[in-house]
Write a protein that holds these residues in place. Structure first.
Motif, mmCIF file in Angstrom:
data_model
loop_
_atom_site.group_PDB
_atom_site.id
_atom_site.type_symbol
_atom_site.label_atom_id
_atom_site.label_comp_id
_atom_site.label_asym_id
_atom_site.label_seq_id
_atom_site.Cartn_x
_atom_site.Cartn_y
_atom_site.Cartn_z
ATOM 1 N N ASP A 1 0.833 -1.212 0.000
ATOM 2 C CA ASP A 1 0.000 0.000 0.000
ATOM 3 C C ASP A 1 0.864 1.256 0.000
ATOM 4 O O ASP A 1 0.409 2.346 0.285
ATOM 5 C CB ASP A 1 -0.955 -0.003 1.207
ATOM 6 C CG ASP A 1 -0.253 -0.383 2.497
ATOM 7 O OD1 ASP A 1 0.994 -0.273 2.544
ATOM 8 O OD2 ASP A 1 -0.933 -0.804 3.452
ATOM 9 N N HIS B 1 2.818 4.381 -1.522
ATOM 10 C CA HIS B 1 2.612 5.246 -2.687
ATOM 11 C C HIS B 1 3.836 6.107 -2.965
ATOM 12 O O HIS B 1 4.281 6.856 -2.112
ATOM 13 C CB HIS B 1 1.398 6.156 -2.467
ATOM 14 C CG HIS B 1 0.132 5.387 -2.319
ATOM 15 N ND1 HIS B 1 -0.425 4.664 -3.350
ATOM 16 C CD2 HIS B 1 -0.659 5.177 -1.227
ATOM 17 C CE1 HIS B 1 -1.521 4.062 -2.909
ATOM 18 N NE2 HIS B 1 -1.687 4.343 -1.634
ATOM 19 N N HIS B 2 4.356 5.983 -4.187
ATOM 20 C CA HIS B 2 5.462 6.819 -4.663
ATOM 21 C C HIS B 2 6.527 7.137 -3.625
ATOM 22 O O HIS B 2 6.690 8.272 -3.206
ATOM 23 C CB HIS B 2 4.915 8.133 -5.232
ATOM 24 C CG HIS B 2 3.986 7.906 -6.363
ATOM 25 N ND1 HIS B 2 4.363 7.247 -7.512
ATOM 26 C CD2 HIS B 2 2.678 8.217 -6.496
ATOM 27 C CE1 HIS B 2 3.322 7.174 -8.322
ATOM 28 N NE2 HIS B 2 2.290 7.739 -7.735
#
Length: 253
Positions: free
Chosen positions: A65, A67-68
């Motif tokens: 999960d 992100h970036h």
């Protein structure tokens, strides 16, 4: 003490390497146990049987999960050094990431230490690289061989937009290695796959004389007109054959 041959007729990526090793007999529980030593909490790994163009294979995947993330080489070094992994595994993993940082640095014109690892600094890429090294280590592989690499062609999308295949960083890593475009218009060799195989493989050529003991197929995600698989052949080197054919055995450094 075994050797392995990577048959890269449909390229190579980190997850395909792990899928192929699991398919060839690496116990999933052992891989899971080793990856837990990374002290990274936000990921799950999965292994499933799939069929590609009539050939049964193992598909390995990582879900996260995250992100970036914007990790640097120093961040990756810290994660690896502080993990509970065995020293030879840590060393090899850091060698692979070092090569990746150098290639990315050269392409972007930035010091390797200052490179923002986007795709390759994400948890799934870390898991793929560590998992591949762990798998070979646990299977007692002492030498790695591979075929020339089918790199694909066309264009691929990354954080910077569309870039030609092979991605510039991948191509940088593949210097000195035999590559070809087998007519598939997509990215078949990922930067992660290129970094792993270029660091670990002694020789890229036809299948060496060997006695196979295990064979595995690791599946890629895309459906292609060829089987999107990485085949691994694990076995013993046939020294007797070497002896009769060459008159003397080559001294291996």
């Amino acid at each position: 003490m075994s050797i392995i041959y990577f048959d890269c007729f449909s390229g190579i990526s980190g997850d395909m390497i792990i899928g192929a090793l699991l398919d060839a007999g690496l116990p999933f529980a052992e891989l899971e146990q080793e990856l837990a030593k990374l002290n990274l909490t936000n990921f799950q790994i999965k292994s499933e049987k799939v069929v590609k163009k009539g050939v049964s294979a193992t598909k390995f995947s990582v879900s996260t999960d995250e992100h970036h993330p914007h990790r640097h080489l120093g961040d990756i070094r810290k994660i690896v050094q502080e993990s509970g992994l065995e020293e030879p595994i840590k060393e090899t993993v850091l060698q692979i990431f070092g090569r990746l940082a150098e290639a990315e640095g050269k392409i972007h014109g930035v010091n390797p230490e200052k490179i923002h690892f986007h795709e390759v600094g994400a948890v799934d890429a870390i898991v793929d690289i560590v998992g591949a090294v762990v798998g070979l280590h646990k299977m007692n592989i002492t030498r790695v061989f591979a075929s020339p690499l089918n790199i694909g062609g066309g264009w691929t999308q990354c954080m910077h937009g569309y870039i030609p295949v092979p991605a510039p960083a991948s191509l940088e890593l593949l210097k000195g290695i035999p590559i070809y475009n087998g007519g598939v218009n997509r990215e078949l060799v990922t930067p992660t796959g290129a970094a792993i195989i270029s660091t670990l493989c002694q020789d890229f050529s036809d299948l060496p004389v060997m006695i196979p003991t295990q064979v595995g197929y690791g599946a890629g995600t895309a459906e292609l007109h060829i089987p999107n698989l990485l085949r691994v052949i694990v076995g013993e080197k046939n020294h007797q054959h070497d002896h009769t054919h060459h008159g003397h055995r080559h001294h291996e450094g």
